[in-house]
Design an enzyme around this catalytic site. Structure first.
Site, PDB file in Angstrom:
ATOM      1  N   CYS A   1      54.872  37.973  29.492  1.00 34.02           N
ATOM      2  CA  CYS A   1      55.166  36.968  28.477  1.00 34.02           C
ATOM      3  C   CYS A   1      56.428  36.218  28.916  1.00 34.02           C
ATOM      4  O   CYS A   1      57.236  36.739  29.672  1.00 34.02           O
ATOM      5  CB  CYS A   1      55.417  37.528  27.093  1.00 34.02           C
TER       6      CYS A   1
ATOM      7  N   ARG B   1      53.859  34.283  33.936  1.00 34.64           N
ATOM      8  CA  ARG B   1      54.116  35.523  33.203  1.00 34.64           C
ATOM      9  C   ARG B   1      52.998  35.868  32.232  1.00 34.64           C
ATOM     10  O   ARG B   1      53.013  36.913  31.590  1.00 34.64           O
ATOM     11  CB  ARG B   1      55.430  35.416  32.437  1.00 34.64           C
TER      12      ARG B   1
ATOM     13  N   TRP C   1      51.119  37.298  27.333  1.00 31.90           N
ATOM     14  CA  TRP C   1      50.162  38.164  28.015  1.00 31.90           C
ATOM     15  C   TRP C   1      49.966  39.325  27.054  1.00 31.90           C
ATOM     16  O   TRP C   1      50.887  40.102  26.807  1.00 31.90           O
ATOM     17  CB  TRP C   1      50.715  38.653  29.349  1.00 31.90           C
TER      18      TRP C   1
ATOM     19  N   ASN D   1      59.296  39.189  24.032  1.00 35.00           N
ATOM     20  CA  ASN D   1      58.777  39.606  25.318  1.00 35.00           C
ATOM     21  C   ASN D   1      59.092  41.088  25.455  1.00 35.00           C
ATOM     22  O   ASN D   1      60.241  41.487  25.321  1.00 35.00           O
ATOM     23  CB  ASN D   1      59.495  38.775  26.398  1.00 35.00           C
ATOM     24  N   GLY D   2      58.077  41.914  25.685  1.00 29.15           N
ATOM     25  CA  GLY D   2      58.298  43.354  25.807  1.00 29.15           C
ATOM     26  C   GLY D   2      57.402  44.116  24.845  1.00 29.15           C
ATOM     27  O   GLY D   2      56.379  43.594  24.395  1.00 29.15           O
TER      28      GLY D   2
ATOM     29  N   GLU E   1      44.358  46.545  50.404  1.00 33.55           N
ATOM     30  CA  GLU E   1      44.782  45.222  49.953  1.00 33.55           C
ATOM     31  C   GLU E   1      43.584  44.273  49.845  1.00 33.55           C
ATOM     32  O   GLU E   1      43.495  43.468  48.917  1.00 33.55           O
ATOM     33  CB  GLU E   1      45.850  44.663  50.914  1.00 33.55           C
TER      34      GLU E   1
ATOM     35  N   LYS F   1      42.545  42.320  46.423  1.00 34.16           N
ATOM     36  CA  LYS F   1      42.493  40.855  46.392  1.00 34.16           C
ATOM     37  C   LYS F   1      41.153  40.373  45.849  1.00 34.16           C
ATOM     38  O   LYS F   1      41.088  39.487  45.000  1.00 34.16           O
ATOM     39  CB  LYS F   1      42.722  40.334  47.816  1.00 34.16           C
TER      40      LYS F   1
ATOM     41  N   GLU G   1      40.721  41.147  41.983  1.00 33.80           N
ATOM     42  CA  GLU G   1      41.501  40.416  40.993  1.00 33.80           C
ATOM     43  C   GLU G   1      41.058  38.982  40.807  1.00 33.80           C
ATOM     44  O   GLU G   1      41.163  38.456  39.704  1.00 33.80           O
ATOM     45  CB  GLU G   1      43.014  40.532  41.234  1.00 33.80           C
TER      46      GLU G   1
ATOM     47  N   HIS H   1      32.009  61.964  51.809  1.00 35.18           N
ATOM     48  CA  HIS H   1      32.338  63.076  50.909  1.00 35.18           C
ATOM     49  C   HIS H   1      31.998  62.727  49.470  1.00 35.18           C
ATOM     50  O   HIS H   1      32.564  63.296  48.534  1.00 35.18           O
ATOM     51  CB  HIS H   1      33.815  63.459  51.062  1.00 35.18           C
TER      52      HIS H   1
ATOM     53  N   LYS I   1      51.335  36.984  36.685  1.00 37.46           N
ATOM     54  CA  LYS I   1      51.990  37.076  37.996  1.00 37.46           C
ATOM     55  C   LYS I   1      53.082  38.142  37.982  1.00 37.46           C
ATOM     56  O   LYS I   1      53.290  38.830  38.956  1.00 37.46           O
ATOM     57  CB  LYS I   1      52.582  35.702  38.329  1.00 37.46           C
TER      58      LYS I   1
END
Ligand code: AGP
Length: 603
Positions: free
Chosen positions: A2, A27, A74, A100-101, A476, A480, A483, A499, A598
Site C-alpha cells: 500500500c 506498492r 494492496w 499502510n501496514g 527463478e 517469473k 507471476e 522421486h 512490487k
C-alpha cells in the site's frame, strides 16, 4: 505494501495526491482513494481497480482544498472493492484515515468499539483506527491520536484528517513514512519518489513518530516533542517512460546489458574489484558464518551467489527466505555476516531479519537498488546494484544485477579471506567485461523463445529442471512465468523429479531443461530422456559444450560461452523473455500482474 500520500500546503491537494499515488502504484493497485477537506467538510472518493479508475472518478471534480490524504491499496484484510478501499471514515463522519501496514489487534478493538455503539462498513483492519480516534476525540485531534496509537499493535503508517480541524497528522510505526518539507507546504509519503518533485528536504520518520502539521510541523515520540534531522535527497526524477517498448518489463529486460556495464564501471578498476563501501580485510577474517537472506527473486539471486562464496571463499553459506529465517533459531553472533538482498529495500521480512541480526551484533551487508530505502539506510554496509528504476512488478534487471553484485562481493571476500589469487580474479573480471555484449546476442535471438511461448501459453503446468547452479536458475524461471502468465510452474533439481513429481508428466507437458554445466550434461540428458519417454515437450537452454541435450529436446536455445558463475545471468534472460511473451500473448497486464505488488511491506 500500500502507498500513502498526504499533503497540506498552498497547492491543490487532490492534484498533488493523485500525482504522488501514480509513483506509488508499485506498492499495490487493487484500489485507491482520497479524502480532502473542502470548507471544513471531509470529501472522500474511493474506487476499486487501478489508479485510472480513481482518476476517472475525480476527473471533473474541482475539489478546492489544500489538505488531504490519499492511498493506493494492496488488500490484506477484506477484498479489493470500493468499500474496503481507503480512506476509511469514522462512523460519525468526523475522522478520515489512510493506513499502510496491518493492525494486528483489530478484532479486539473492533469488538470494544462495537460495544460502544460504533458501526463498521468495511472488512478492513483500518476502519478501527478512524473509529478509535473518533472515540477519543474531544477537541484535540493530536490528543486523540496519541491515545489511539497507544492501543494499536502491528505495523502502521497513518495519515489522518478531521472535519473539525485544519490539521494533518501522520504516524509511522514499522511501515515507512517520509515527511517532505517545502516552502509553506508539507507532503508525507511512503517513498521519496512521490516527494522529490515538490521538495528535496525530507525527514525519514522513526518508529512511533507522530507528525502534527498545522502552519508548521512538530514531531512527537512517546508524547514528547522530538527533533529529527532534515536530510537532502539526491535524486532527480524523470517520469518513467516505456521508450517505445510495449511494456516496462520488456524495456527492463533490454536494459540489462547497460546495467551490467554501469556496474562494471562502478565496481571494477582495471582488473580489480573496488566495492568502495565494503568490509576491511580484518573484518572479513573475523567472519565464520555467512547468511544470505531475502525474498522471491532476490532470494533466488542469493542462492546463485552462495555458490560463489562456497566455490571461491571456501566458506559455508546458509541461504534462507526472510519470512522463515526471522522465526528460526539461527546462531547469529558477532562473527556472523548477514547479507540482505532487496530491490526495493523495503521488504518487511528482509528488514525484520536485518534488525534482528543487529540485535545479535552480527554484521550486516545490504545489496539494494533503491537509494534511501530502509534496508539501505540501516545496514552496516550497503552496495547498490545500479539497476535504475524497476517499474514492472516482475523483477528482471534487478535480479541479474543482484547476482552480479553479490558475486563480486563474494570474490572480493574470497580474496580478502586469502582463498583466491589475484590472477584468478583478473581472469573472471576479464570474462565479466564481455557479458553485456553476450547478453545482447541472447536478446537478438528472441524469436525461438517467442515460438515456445506460443506452445505453452494455453498450458496449465510447466516444469523447470536443472542441476547445480542451473537448478537455481530453474527456480527463478518458474517464479517469473508464474507471476506474470498465471501458469503453474515448478522447478526441480532434475534428479529429484523421479522421486514423485514425474507422475505428473503426460503427453505434451512442457519442460524447460537448463544445462550449462558440461560435467552434468550426461545426467541432464538422461533426465530429459526420462520425461520425453512420458511424452513431455522439452525446451532446453544449453551451451555449445552441453549441446548433446539438443538431440533429445524438441526445441533448444544455445547460450554464448562464459564461465559457470555467469551462466545464471544468461539463462535468466531466456526465462524472462519466455515469461514476458507468454504473458503478452495471453493478453495479460505484463507489468501489473494480478494480486501482486512490487514492494511487499507487510509480513
Ligand atoms: C520478483 O519478480 C518479485 N515480484 C518478488 O519475488 C520480489 O523479488 C520479492 O518480493 C523481493 O522484493 P525485494 O527485492 O524488493 O525485497
Amino acid at each position: 505494501m500500500c502507498g500513502i500520500v498526504c499533503y497540506m500546503g498552498k497547492r491543490n491537494a487532490k492534484e498533488i495526491i493523485l500525482e504522488g499515488l501514480k509513483s506509488l502504484e508499485y506498492r499495490g493497485y487493487d484500489s485507491s482513494g482520497i479524502s480532502v477537506l473542502v470548507n471544513g467538510k471531509l470529501k472522500t472518493y474511493k474506487k476499486a481497480g487501478k489508479l485510472d479508475e480513481l482518476n476517472f472518478l475525480l476527473k471533473n471534480k474541482k475539489l478546492n482544498s489544500n489538505i488531504g490524504i490519499g492511498h493506493i491499496r494492496w488488500a490484506t484484510h477484506g477484498k479489493a472493492d470500493d468499500i474496503n478501499a481507503h480512506p476509511h471514515v469514522s462512523y460519525d463522519g468526523r475522522i478520515s484515515v489512510v493506513h499502510n501496514g496491518i493492525i494486528e489487534n483489530y478484532s479486539e478493538l473492533k469488538k470494544f468499539l462495537k460495544e460502544k455503539g460504533f458501526e463498521f462498513k468495511s472488512s478492513t483492519d483500518t476502519e478501527v483506527v478512524s473509529n478509535l480516534i473518533s472515540y477519543f476525540y474531544k477537541d484535540d485531534l493530536l490528543d486523540a491520536v496519541f491515545k489511539s496509537v497507544e492501543l494499536l499493535k502491528g505495523s502502521f503508517a497513518l495519515g489522518i484528517i478531521s472535519n473539525d480541524e485544519n490539521r494533518l497528522i501522520a504516524v509511522r510505526n514499522e511501515s515507512p513514512l517520509i515527511l517532505g518539507i517545502g516552502e509553506n507546504e508539507f507532503i508525507l509519503s511512503s517513498d521519496v519518489s512521490s516527494i522529490a518533485h515538490l521538495t528535496k528536504n525530507v525527514i525519514y520518520l522513526k518508529n512511533m513518530d507522530i507528525v502534527d502539521i498545522k502552519k508548521n510541523y512538530s514531531i512527537y515520540n512517546n508524547r514528547k516533542k522530538v527533533e529529527r534531522e532534515i536530510e537532502r535527497i539526491d535524486i532527480e526524477l524523470s517520469s518513467p517512460s516505456k521508450e517505445g517498448y510495449d511494456f516496462f518489463m520488456q524495456k527492463e529486460i533490454y536494459e540489462q546489458p547497460d546495467v551490467i556495464r554501469k556496474n562494471i564501471k562502478s565496481y571494477i578498476n582495471n582488473f580489480s574489484i573496488d566495492l568502495k563501501n565494503s568490509f576491511s580485510k580484518d573484518e572479513i577474517k573475523n567472519f565464520n558464518k555467512i547468511y544470505i537472506v531475502a525474498c522471491g527473486s532476490a532470494y533466488n539471486a542469493g542462492v546463485v551467489s552462495s555458490y560463489v562464496f562456497e566455490k571461491y571463499a571456501k566458506i559455508p553459506v546458509i541461504c534462507d527466505i526472510a519470512s522463515e529465517f526471522r522465526y528460526k533459531i539461527n546462531f547469529l553472533d558477532e562473527k556472523s555476516l548477514v547479507i540482505l538482498i532487496s530491490q526495493s529495500g523495503e521488504t518487511a521480512d528482509t528488514l525484520a531479519v536485518l534488525r534482528n541480526a543487529k540485535k545479535y551484533n552480527a554484521k550486516t551487508l545490504a545489496i539494494v537498488n533503491v537509494y534511501g530505502s530502509s534496508i539501505a539506510r540501516e545496514a552496516d554496509k550497503t552496495l547498490f546494484i545500479n539497476a535504475g528504476n524497476e517499474i514492472a512488478v516482475a523483477s528482471t534487471k534487478a535480479y541479474s544485477a543482484q547476482i552480479l553484485i553479490t558475486e563480486l562481493f563474494a570474490l572480493d571476500f574470497a580474496y580478502k579471506f586469502g582463498k583466491i589469487e589475484k590472477k584468478e580474479i583478473e581472469n573472471i573480471l576479464k570474462e565479466l567485461k564481455s557479458i553485456p555484449e553476450k547478453i545482447e546476442i541472447i536478446l537478438n535471438k528472441k524469436s525461438i523463445i517467442e515460438d515456445f511461448s506460443n506452445i505453452i501459453k494455453n498450458k496449465n503446468h510447466i516444469f523447470y529442471l536443472g542441476r547445480g547452479l542451473d537448478y537455481f536458475s530453474a527456480k527463478e524461471g518458474a517464479l517469473k512465468l508464474k507471476e506474470i502468465s498465471y501458469i503453474h510452474a515448478e522447478s526441480f533439481p532434475a534428479g529429484e523429479l523421479k522421486h514423485g513429481t514425474i507422475a505428473l508428466i503426460e503427453k505434451d507437458t512442457p519442460i524447460v531443461a537448463i544445462s550449462t554445466d558440461e560435467k552434468l550434461t550426461d545426467k541432464m540428458v538422461s533426465n530429459v530422456e526420462e520425461v520425453s519417454a512420458r511424452g513431455a515437450f522439452v525446451f532446453s537452454i544449453c551451451t555449445e559444450k552441453s549441446k548433446k541435450i539438443e538431440e533429445v529436446s524438441n526445441m533448444s536455445f544455445v547460450l554464448p560461452k562464459t564461465i559457470d558463475i555467469f551462466y545464471p545471468i544468461f539463462s535468466v534472460i531466456v526465462e524472462q523473455l519466455l515469461a514476458y511473451y507468454t504473458s503478452k500473448n495471453k493478453g495479460l497486464d505484463v507489468d501489473k500482474p494480478r494480486n501482486l505488488a512490487k514492494s511487499v511491506t507487510v509480513e
